[in-house]
Enzyme design. Structure first.
Site, PDB file in Angstrom:
ATOM      1  N   ARG A 227       0.819  -1.216   0.000  1.00 35.66           N
ATOM      2  CA  ARG A 227       0.000   0.000   0.000  1.00 35.66           C
ATOM      3  C   ARG A 227       0.858   1.274   0.000  1.00 35.66           C
ATOM      4  NH1 ARG A 227      -3.877  -0.139   4.806  1.00 35.66           N
ATOM      5  NH2 ARG A 227      -2.265  -1.456   5.702  1.00 35.66           N
TER       6      ARG A 227
ATOM      7  N   ASP B  15     -29.198  -4.168   9.243  1.00 35.39           N
ATOM      8  CA  ASP B  15     -28.779  -3.180   8.241  1.00 35.39           C
ATOM      9  C   ASP B  15     -28.583  -3.817   6.879  1.00 35.39           C
ATOM     10  OD1 ASP B  15     -28.573  -1.024  10.052  1.00 35.39           O
ATOM     11  OD2 ASP B  15     -26.580  -1.677  10.689  1.00 35.39           O
TER      12      ASP B  15
ATOM     13  N   GLY C 161     -26.907   3.451  14.777  1.00 37.96           N
ATOM     14  CA  GLY C 161     -26.162   2.354  15.407  1.00 37.96           C
ATOM     15  C   GLY C 161     -24.823   2.754  15.982  1.00 37.96           C
TER      16      GLY C 161
ATOM     17  N   LYS D 102     -20.279   4.264  -6.731  1.00 39.00           N
ATOM     18  CA  LYS D 102     -19.717   2.932  -6.968  1.00 39.00           C
ATOM     19  C   LYS D 102     -19.529   2.668  -8.454  1.00 39.00           C
ATOM     20  CE  LYS D 102     -20.054   0.994  -2.720  1.00 39.00           C
ATOM     21  NZ  LYS D 102     -19.937  -0.145  -1.849  1.00 39.00           N
TER      22      LYS D 102
ATOM     23  N   HIS E 216     -22.149  12.914   7.010  1.00 38.87           N
ATOM     24  CA  HIS E 216     -20.831  12.981   6.364  1.00 38.87           C
ATOM     25  C   HIS E 216     -20.097  14.272   6.701  1.00 38.87           C
ATOM     26  CE1 HIS E 216     -23.122  10.154   3.813  1.00 38.87           C
ATOM     27  NE2 HIS E 216     -22.014   9.476   3.936  1.00 38.87           N
TER      28      HIS E 216
HETATM   29  N1  GLN Z   1     -25.368   0.285  12.023  1.00 35.98           N
HETATM   30  C1  GLN Z   1     -24.347   0.784  11.157  1.00 35.98           C
HETATM   31  C2  GLN Z   1     -23.740   2.057  11.732  1.00 35.98           C
HETATM   32  O1  GLN Z   1     -24.426   2.823  12.301  1.00 35.98           O
HETATM   33  C3  GLN Z   1     -24.879   1.067   9.776  1.00 35.98           C
HETATM   34  C4  GLN Z   1     -23.799   1.535   8.851  1.00 35.98           C
HETATM   35  C5  GLN Z   1     -24.214   1.634   7.394  1.00 35.98           C
HETATM   36  O2  GLN Z   1     -25.365   1.706   7.068  1.00 35.98           O
HETATM   37  N2  GLN Z   1     -23.270   1.680   6.499  1.00 35.98           N
HETATM   38  O3  GLN Z   1     -22.577   2.305  11.607  1.00 35.98           O
END
Ligand code: GLN
Ligand code: ZN
Length: 763
Positions: free
Chosen positions: A16, A605, A438, A112, A700
């Protein structure tokens, strides 16, 4: 002679190095020259390796400092205005990285790359956009190939049609492929002229967009583009290469292009491409077929004799000019199995990373020409496959279990309306219930705890109590903020897939199996090699502990079967659907154990459900059938009074709303902070009856949205959907945020929910 070739090579370096060089540069610790020096060493190293691997034609210029789509945008000077591009000369490195990562102005979007886990930078198109040649990498690549002594280099460019189709129109009414192709082609012609003058043997135009459903006018645009480009080729030969699927009805157009070679994928598009060849009848005599027969997207050895038989058939159809290669760039696989020191001894011989794949390509090309030296490799391959098959048969018990899954196991024991009533009794929640997705901030301290524990520097008991303290603190904080349904915070998880992979039978983890996700970011996907079985409860202890800290409901937090499948390297000796259902059974057992532990709300999820959609619409129904089936198998056993949540971090549901409804979850949380009410209209028009939590703030960004802003989003949601079905939550998990901003944003979110209750909106 059959040429052995490749379409692209891993570009992060064996250790890397690219990541390190980029991060040092971005941190201001290294000058551009030292970054470019490191990049040149990786690039030339890759070229040398491919030459040493015995390839006859070696791709050059597939290397990128960040992303190949960004490179192609720069190639034509497509720098959005906000980056202050002077409109002449080459794009400088500062601008290049600003486009990728943002500066004082926001970065370009990332998405993606087809159905892979690689992310590309989305080009931006505007009406009347001007183009110019502004990126010299392809010419430097040619020089690097020469320096590395490759016999014949093929300079790789993203083709103009795919470049335009992969970007986003930023002006109303703009149809980039129709409106901007002439300007873009002018630059491509110039680049091609210069490459030919510089002595390029081959130029490869990647056109992966041609494996998706394409309108007739789009194919006509491709035809005109290559007719146009072919005039500038000089002594260079041109290849148009497709991958990730079959070209279907586009084949006659492609076969008639005035180019010297056509690349087709016989791994992911095998059936479709074979059928298209059949329909085509005669292969054009002026063209070589580049046959992608070694899977460039997965980590398993190829069945060489079967591939050889296919190649014989293809040579029959397409003539002796056949070239043998991988199905796509090897960018999507790790570099070298030999670098692994602790691999499971049984599984190791089944694995092939980039270096091993090149060897397969070489063996196949030689064997096709009748070379005796391929015999040993074929025999070793036979043996490895036989052992793998024997191991597969050991999983027969699971086959029987899956075959016995009946409709009753896929259905919750009661319909939504009934569940809603019993859940309301068990969980007395206010209107506008608040929750989070979460994860809570993964601080440096938490990460350090985990890695010290993994390295054995910290004992299990102190590790556990440190995480318990963290969890307890998170619970207390959520109570104090006033959230209604709590989470434990996921402090024990490095990653939502890895955590489960490490606890399930059938997975293994590599030490160096990194693949590029984007720029400097690399991932090390778990390798799902065998029958998936749950050995013991995976999350119950943490869920039970968290629930013991509070009287409010704490959500059990699981990753769904489709997401675990999507984000792993998955065995290819049985259908993906079946592997997915094996995972689903394991998750189902976990749900049952969480219920037994008294957990009233379980979230499963599935952020990867949508990205698993096949590239061709005709293949969607079959995928959605088994993917939603897997979710239902995972959750269908839950008692009516257990509230099943699911979460998806995107906002495009129009196409798959039926599948979303078919999941039959009680509550769905989605990303919505930037989408507004149109997205919710999709649910209204569908008559979606269950709970929905449209994200009210973007996780974000460190920005803390004011109460009014979130309340306005909730009002807007209530104008579209029944307010008594709405939940209040952020767009996604908070693990990338810092505590102060996460807490501030959640306080505002809870206050926004209180205002809605007080105003009685929708009541
Ligand atoms: N439960 C995960 C979190 O809160 C869900 C993450 C996700 O949707 N990428 O981090
Ligand atoms: Zn998410």
């Amino acid at each position: 002679m059959t040429a052995a070739t490749n379409l692209g090579y891993p570009r992060i370096g064996s250790r890397r190095q690219l990541k390190r060089a980029l991060e040092e540069h971005w941190a201001g610790d290294s000058a551009a020259a030292s970054l470019l020096g490191a990049a040149r060493r990786i690039e030339e190293g890759a070229l040398r390796e491919q030459r040493a691997a015995g390839l006859d034609i070696v791709p050059a210029g597939d290397f990128s400092l960040y992303d190949h789509v960004l490179d192609a945008a720069c190639l034509v000077g497509a720098v959005p205005d906000r980056f202050g591009d002077p409109g002449r000369g080459s794009v400088d490195l500062t601008t290049y990285f600003a486009m990728a990562r943002g500066s004082t102005v926001p970065a370009m979007e990332m998405t993606k790359w087809f159905d892979t886990n690689y992310h590309y930078i989305v080009p931006e198109w505007t009406a009347g956009q001007r183009f110019r040649p502004a990126w010299d990498r392809p010419f430097e690549a040619l020089a690097a190939a020469r320096a590395a002594g490759v016999p014949s280099a093929r300079v790789v460019l993203l083709g103009p049609v795919s470049l335009l189709l992969l970007g986003k129109a930023k002006s109303d009414g703009l149809e980039p492929l129709r409106d901007l192709l002439p300007g873009v082609l002018e630059v491509y012609r110039d680049v091609l002229r210069r490459l030919a003058a510089g002595g390029a043997d081959w130029v490869q135009f990647d056109e992966p967009c041609l494996v998706a459903d394409r309108a007739a006018w789009e194919l006509e645009a491709a035809r005109r583009a290559y007719a146009d480009l072919a005039r500038e080729r000089g002594a260079a030969r041109l290849a148009v290469v497709t991958y990730f699927g079959h070209v279907g009805a586009a084949l006659p157009t492609l076969a008639a292009l005035p180019v010297d070679a056509l690349g087709l994928d016989f791994v992911h598009g095998a059936e479709g491409n074979l059928a298209a060849l059949e329909r085509l009848g005669t292969w054009p005599a002026d063209k070589a077929l580049i046959a992608g027969v070694v899977n460039g997207r997965n980590v398993w050895i190829s069945p060489l004799r079967e591939r050889l038989a296919l190649l014989r058939r293809l040579r029959e159809a397409a003539g002796p000019g056949l070239q043998v290669g991988p199905s796509c760039s090897l960018l999507h696989v790790p570099l070298d199995v030999a670098a692994e020191e602790h691999l499971d001894a049984e599984v190791r011989p089944w694995l092939a990373f980039a270096r091993q794949k090149l060897e397969e390509v070489r063996v196949l090309a030689r064997a096709l020409d009748g070379g005796a030296d391929a015999g040993g490799a074929l025999a070793a391959n036979d043996e490895a496959l036989a052992r793998r098959e024997a191991a597969r048969l050991r999983g027969a018990g699971m086959a029987a279990r899956l075959a016995a899954v009946g409709a009753a196991e896929l259905d919750r024991p009661a319909p939504y309306a009934t569940r809603r009533a019993v859940q309301a009794r068990r969980l007395p929640l206010p209107r506008w219930p608040t929750t989070t997705i979460g994860s809570f901030p993964q601080t440096a301290e938490v990460r350090r705890l985990r890695s010290r524990w993994r390295r054995g520097e910290l004992g299990h008991a102190p590790y556990r109590s440190a995480l318990e303290a963290e969890t307890r603190r998170a619970i207390a904080l959520q109570e104090e903020i006033g959230l209604d349904v709590l989470v434990h915070g996921e402090f024990e998880r490095t990653d939502m897939v890895e955590y489960f992979g490490e606890r399930l039978e059938g997975f293994l983890f590599t030490e160096h199996g990194w693949v590029q996700s984007y720029g400097s970011r690399c991932v090390k996907p778990p390798v799902l090699h065998g029958t998936v079985r749950r050995q013991a409860p995976m999350t119950v202890e943490w869920a039970r502990f968290a629930q013991s800290c509070t009287d409010r409901p704490v959500k059990g937090m699981l990753t769904g079967p489709v997401t675990i499948l999507q984000w792993s390297f998955v065995r290819d000796d049985q259908p993906r659907s079946r592997t997915c259902w094996e995972i689903a059974l394991a998750i189902r057992e976990e749900v049952a154990d969480l219920e037994r532990a008294g957990i009233a709300v379980v979230q499963v999820d599935e952020p990867a459900l949508r990205e698993g959609l096949p590239l061709r619409r005709a293949d969607w129904p079959a995928y959605l059938e088994w993917a939603t089936g897997a979710f239902r198998l995972a959750t269908g056993g839950a008692r009516p009074e257990t509230q099943i949540h699911t979460h998806m971090c995107y906002g495009e549901f129009g196409d798959i709303i039926d599948a979303i409804a078919a999941l039959d979850a009680d509550v769905l949380s989605i990303e919505n902070a930037r989408s507004g009410a149109e997205l919710l209209a999709v649910f209204r028009d569908h008559g979606y009856a269950a709970g929905i939590g449209p994200g009210v703030y973007d996780i974000h960004s460190p920005r803390v949205p004011p109460v009014e802003e979130m309340a306005a989003l909730l009002e807007a949601a209530a104008a579209v959907l029944p307010a008594d079905r709405l939940w209040v939550n952020p767009d996604c998990g908070l693990k990338t945020r810092a505590w102060p901003e996460a807490v501030a944003a959640l306080r505002n979110m809870v206050e926004a929910a209180r205002r809605m209750r007080a105003a009685g909106t929708g009541a």
